[in-house]
Design a protein around this motif. Structure first.
Motif, PDB file in Angstrom:
ATOM      1  N   PRO A  80       0.912  -1.114  -0.123  1.00 39.37           N
ATOM      2  CA  PRO A  80       0.049  -0.048  -0.030  1.00 39.37           C
ATOM      3  C   PRO A  80       0.774   1.343  -0.031  1.00 39.37           C
ATOM      4  O   PRO A  80       0.472   2.259  -0.937  1.00 39.37           O
ATOM      5  N   GLU A  81       1.950   1.384   0.736  1.00 37.09           N
ATOM      6  CA  GLU A  81       2.763   2.449   0.962  1.00 37.09           C
ATOM      7  C   GLU A  81       3.698   2.541  -0.525  1.00 37.09           C
ATOM      8  O   GLU A  81       3.900   3.559  -0.664  1.00 37.09           O
ATOM      9  N   LEU A  82       3.716   1.534  -1.272  1.00 39.89           N
ATOM     10  CA  LEU A  82       4.538   1.575  -2.607  1.00 39.89           C
ATOM     11  C   LEU A  82       3.814   2.640  -3.560  1.00 39.89           C
ATOM     12  O   LEU A  82       4.321   3.347  -4.205  1.00 39.89           O
ATOM     13  N   ASP A  83       2.471   2.607  -3.596  1.00 39.03           N
ATOM     14  CA  ASP A  83       1.848   3.251  -4.675  1.00 39.03           C
ATOM     15  C   ASP A  83       2.426   4.869  -4.139  1.00 39.03           C
ATOM     16  O   ASP A  83       2.327   5.731  -5.252  1.00 39.03           O
ATOM     17  N   THR A  84       2.290   5.261  -3.097  1.00 38.71           N
ATOM     18  CA  THR A  84       2.651   6.582  -2.663  1.00 38.71           C
ATOM     19  C   THR A  84       3.890   6.893  -2.879  1.00 38.71           C
ATOM     20  O   THR A  84       4.038   7.980  -3.297  1.00 38.71           O
ATOM     21  N   GLN A  85       4.697   6.011  -2.793  1.00 34.80           N
ATOM     22  CA  GLN A  85       6.373   6.313  -3.335  1.00 34.80           C
ATOM     23  C   GLN A  85       6.496   6.427  -4.681  1.00 34.80           C
ATOM     24  O   GLN A  85       7.113   7.275  -5.082  1.00 34.80           O
ATOM     25  N   LEU A  86       5.603   5.631  -5.391  1.00 37.43           N
ATOM     26  CA  LEU A  86       5.602   5.647  -6.821  1.00 37.43           C
ATOM     27  C   LEU A  86       5.231   6.964  -7.394  1.00 37.43           C
ATOM     28  O   LEU A  86       5.625   7.800  -8.334  1.00 37.43           O
ATOM     29  N   ALA A  87       4.165   7.646  -6.830  1.00 33.88           N
ATOM     30  CA  ALA A  87       3.671   9.016  -7.127  1.00 33.88           C
ATOM     31  C   ALA A  87       4.652  10.062  -7.156  1.00 33.88           C
ATOM     32  O   ALA A  87       4.707  10.953  -7.736  1.00 33.88           O
ATOM     33  N   ALA A  88       5.514  10.023  -6.174  1.00 34.66           N
ATOM     34  CA  ALA A  88       6.784  10.892  -5.906  1.00 34.66           C
ATOM     35  C   ALA A  88       7.729  10.609  -6.725  1.00 34.66           C
ATOM     36  O   ALA A  88       8.837  11.755  -6.731  1.00 34.66           O
ATOM     37  N   ALA A  89       7.820   9.681  -7.446  1.00 35.85           N
ATOM     38  CA  ALA A  89       9.370   9.504  -8.385  1.00 35.85           C
ATOM     39  C   ALA A  89       9.338   9.731  -9.435  1.00 35.85           C
ATOM     40  O   ALA A  89       8.294   9.889 -10.176  1.00 35.85           O
ATOM     41  N   ASP A  90      10.418  10.278 -10.084  1.00 36.93           N
ATOM     42  CA  ASP A  90      10.568  10.586 -11.599  1.00 36.93           C
ATOM     43  C   ASP A  90      10.989   9.197 -12.128  1.00 36.93           C
ATOM     44  O   ASP A  90      10.797   9.196 -13.619  1.00 36.93           O
ATOM     45  N   LEU A  91      11.794   8.417 -11.761  1.00 38.41           N
ATOM     46  CA  LEU A  91      12.195   7.289 -12.350  1.00 38.41           C
ATOM     47  C   LEU A  91      12.169   6.130 -11.436  1.00 38.41           C
ATOM     48  O   LEU A  91      12.357   6.356 -10.047  1.00 38.41           O
ATOM     49  N   VAL A  92      11.703   4.824 -11.793  1.00 41.65           N
ATOM     50  CA  VAL A  92      11.636   3.515 -10.985  1.00 41.65           C
ATOM     51  C   VAL A  92      12.755   2.632 -11.404  1.00 41.65           C
ATOM     52  O   VAL A  92      12.813   2.305 -12.697  1.00 41.65           O
ATOM     53  N   VAL A  93      13.553   2.065 -10.590  1.00 39.57           N
ATOM     54  CA  VAL A  93      14.588   1.073 -10.878  1.00 39.57           C
ATOM     55  C   VAL A  93      14.179  -0.243 -10.025  1.00 39.57           C
ATOM     56  O   VAL A  93      14.181  -0.162  -8.595  1.00 39.57           O
ATOM     57  N   THR A  94      13.869  -1.109 -10.618  1.00 38.90           N
ATOM     58  CA  THR A  94      13.652  -2.627  -9.832  1.00 38.90           C
ATOM     59  C   THR A  94      14.520  -3.738 -10.425  1.00 38.90           C
ATOM     60  O   THR A  94      15.568  -3.082 -11.167  1.00 38.90           O
ATOM     61  N   ALA A  95      14.800  -4.697  -9.643  1.00 38.06           N
ATOM     62  CA  ALA A  95      15.592  -5.773  -9.973  1.00 38.06           C
ATOM     63  C   ALA A  95      15.156  -7.224  -9.501  1.00 38.06           C
ATOM     64  O   ALA A  95      14.490  -7.242  -8.423  1.00 38.06           O
ATOM     65  N   GLU A  96      15.819  -8.271 -10.117  1.00 38.39           N
ATOM     66  CA  GLU A  96      15.773  -9.728  -9.638  1.00 38.39           C
ATOM     67  C   GLU A  96      16.784 -10.557 -10.209  1.00 38.39           C
ATOM     68  O   GLU A  96      17.454 -10.268 -10.979  1.00 38.39           O
ATOM     69  N   GLY A  97      16.925 -11.661  -9.602  1.00 39.34           N
ATOM     70  CA  GLY A  97      18.124 -12.530 -10.011  1.00 39.34           C
ATOM     71  C   GLY A  97      18.125 -12.765 -11.484  1.00 39.34           C
ATOM     72  O   GLY A  97      19.071 -12.918 -11.971  1.00 39.34           O
ATOM     73  N   ALA A  98      16.979 -13.186 -11.808  1.00 37.94           N
ATOM     74  CA  ALA A  98      16.523 -13.775 -13.429  1.00 37.94           C
ATOM     75  C   ALA A  98      15.439 -13.076 -13.960  1.00 37.94           C
ATOM     76  O   ALA A  98      14.219 -13.155 -13.333  1.00 37.94           O
ATOM     77  N   LEU A  99      15.464 -12.432 -14.882  1.00 36.93           N
ATOM     78  CA  LEU A  99      14.269 -11.797 -15.507  1.00 36.93           C
ATOM     79  C   LEU A  99      13.986 -12.628 -16.816  1.00 36.93           C
ATOM     80  O   LEU A  99      14.712 -12.983 -17.730  1.00 36.93           O
ATOM     81  N   ASP A 100      12.658 -13.262 -16.760  1.00 38.52           N
ATOM     82  CA  ASP A 100      12.627 -14.049 -17.943  1.00 38.52           C
ATOM     83  C   ASP A 100      10.891 -14.243 -18.110  1.00 38.52           C
ATOM     84  O   ASP A 100      10.362 -13.268 -17.494  1.00 38.52           O
ATOM     85  N   HIS A 101      10.447 -15.137 -18.597  1.00 38.47           N
ATOM     86  CA  HIS A 101       9.092 -15.515 -18.863  1.00 38.47           C
ATOM     87  C   HIS A 101       8.278 -15.531 -17.876  1.00 38.47           C
ATOM     88  O   HIS A 101       6.881 -15.418 -18.156  1.00 38.47           O
ATOM     89  N   GLN A 102       8.913 -16.062 -16.872  1.00 36.95           N
ATOM     90  CA  GLN A 102       7.978 -16.080 -15.607  1.00 36.95           C
ATOM     91  C   GLN A 102       7.929 -14.754 -14.848  1.00 36.95           C
ATOM     92  O   GLN A 102       6.928 -14.880 -13.977  1.00 36.95           O
ATOM     93  N   THR A 103       8.635 -13.895 -14.948  1.00 38.58           N
ATOM     94  CA  THR A 103       8.443 -12.536 -14.466  1.00 38.58           C
ATOM     95  C   THR A 103       7.016 -11.981 -14.318  1.00 38.58           C
ATOM     96  O   THR A 103       6.798 -11.425 -13.321  1.00 38.58           O
ATOM     97  N   PRO A 104       6.779 -12.013 -15.580  1.00 33.07           N
ATOM     98  CA  PRO A 104       5.337 -11.253 -15.407  1.00 33.07           C
ATOM     99  C   PRO A 104       4.154 -11.995 -14.651  1.00 33.07           C
ATOM    100  O   PRO A 104       3.200 -11.332 -14.321  1.00 33.07           O
ATOM    101  N   HIS A 105       4.512 -13.279 -14.287  1.00 34.66           N
ATOM    102  CA  HIS A 105       3.432 -14.113 -13.474  1.00 34.66           C
ATOM    103  C   HIS A 105       3.644 -14.019 -12.069  1.00 34.66           C
ATOM    104  O   HIS A 105       4.043 -15.116 -11.340  1.00 34.66           O
TER     105      HIS A 105
END
Length: 407
Positions: free
Chosen positions: A280-305
């Motif tokens: 819930p707090e993430l939405d407020t933090q996103l509203a204040a950002a100009d750019l968002v950087v995320t990350a994970e160990g493996a980005l692949d076909h499973q990431t959207p799920h």
């Protein structure tokens, strides 16, 4: 104008906790823009590090517990008792008792590993007199349908000969009877939520054995054996509990742990981003950002799920934010992350190295990759306002205009 960057990554499995990932990315951004306003948030998905992160974030505490590990040996584990208002809540991180990281490479056979220790963690939460228990699913090394956890809580899974079946998914093929009369009586007065990925199903072509069995060390033959075991277990749960859990969203979470807890204990299967604090707090933090950087160990076909970067990107796009993702590995189907909101992605490994070397150097690699990604962003930003870029567009328009006049 100060650039406001929100860093909202996942942890890197068996490598870096989410706090370390966020700190490394933040350091890389500040190499380029020392005065940038960089906010790093620690998001969890129920897997590795969930209990520790939520205990710290809520002002709660970790309670150490020694439990039965996935291969049957004792392991040091813990639960989190959260701080704050509301009912006394414990977080049980299944990976802390039955995670893949606890299974040695030469023992990775999900037909034999057990969730018994998860049940012991639930019992430890009951000992703390918690009114609500949130079981975080993720990063499991098991596929026993939650049978091990249930036996730790007093259930009995018996074969046709009346004896307990062997631990693990393979043993479920011999299960004939599920006895629940011995379950810990305290469970009846405790709310149990299973924070799970709703895309994970117990059976079928998208069932947990077929989707995740190979990642846990199962051969093709073992995958099919486990798929049959999950079908048999689902039928037994339906016969004993009156609940058809085969295709229930989240039933396949953590090797079917979700199905076992839901059918036998009445636990509620809740999408993890709804069940776990922080979103819930993430939405407020996103509203204040100009750019968002995320990350994970493996980005692949499973990431959207149901993975954290996809959830961050989905929420960011609702607010019109640009999202960059960094990953240890760019795998098959990574382009499928663009429709969910990831605008650009990059691998942090920039040269030949072994998986072990990459994991050992992950902090430095993340920092360097974040620096390079932001430098690219700054180049693009400068070019977008460059007068020559504007004239190029005007020139093309001018050519069309002159052609129109000649016609």
């Amino acid at each position: 104008m100060t650039l406001r960057v929100l860093v909202a990554p996942s942890g890197f499995k068996e490598c870096l906790p989410v706090e370390a990932v966020g700190a490394a990315i933040s350091d890389g951004i500040r190499r380029v823009l020392p005065d940038a306003c960089v906010t790093a948030v620690s998001l969890v998905d129920g897997g590795e590090g969930t209990a520790r992160t939520l205990a710290a974030a809520s002002g709660g505490r970790l309670v150490p517990v020694t439990v039965t590990g996935p291969t049957g040996d004792a392991v040091s584990s813990h639960i989190a008792v959260l701080g704050g208002a509301g009912p006394l809540t414990a977080v049980v991180e299944m990976a802390a008792a039955a995670g893949l990281a606890l299974v040695p490479d030469d023992a990775r056979d999900p037909g034999r590993t057990t969730t018994h220790g998860v049940g012991e963690l639930i019992r430890a939460a009951l000992d703390q007199r918690c009114e609500r228990i949130v079981v975080g699913c993720g990063d499991s090394g098991t596929c026993d349908g939650g049978a091990g956890a249930l036996t730790a809580l007093g259930a009995r899974v018996l074969g046709a000969d009346g004896r307990p079946v062997p631990a693990g998914g393979n043993g479920l093929l011999r299960a004939a009877t599920l006895e629940l009369g011995g379950l810990d009586v305290r469970l009846a007065g405790t709310e149990i939520l299973v924070a799970c990925n709703p895309y994970n199903l117990l059976t079928g072509e998208r069932g947990v054995a077929r989707v995740f069995g190979p990642q846990k060390g199962a051969t093709d033959a073992q995958v099919e054996e486990l798929a049959s075991a999950m079908e048999h277990w689902a039928a037994l749960l339906e016969h004993r509990c009156g609940t058809d859990i085969r295709l229930t969203p989240g039933g396949g979470a953590s090797g079917g742990l979700g199905a076992g807890l839901a059918a036998a204990l009445g636990a509620r299967l809740v999408p993890r981003f709804d069940a776990l604090p922080g979103y819930p707090e993430l939405d407020t933090q996103l509203a204040a950002a100009d750019l968002v950087v995320t990350a994970e160990g493996a980005l692949d076909h499973q990431t959207p799920h149901g993975k954290i970067p996809a959830e961050v990107a989905r929420r960011a796009k609702l607010q019109g934010k640009q999202v960059i993702a960094l990953a240890g590995v760019i795998g098959r189907g990574a382009a499928q992350t663009r429709p969910v909101g990831i605008d650009a992605y990059a691998c942090i490994v920039c040269g030949p190295m072994s998986r072990r070397e990459a994991m050992d150097d992950a902090t430095a690699l993340l920092t360097d990759a974040a620096e390079q990604a932001l430098r690219m962003v700054m180049v693009g930003t400068r070019l977008s306002g460059h007068p020559r870029a504007g004239r190029r567009g005007a020139g093309r328009s001018g050519v069309r205009h002159q052609a129109a006049k000649r016609t």
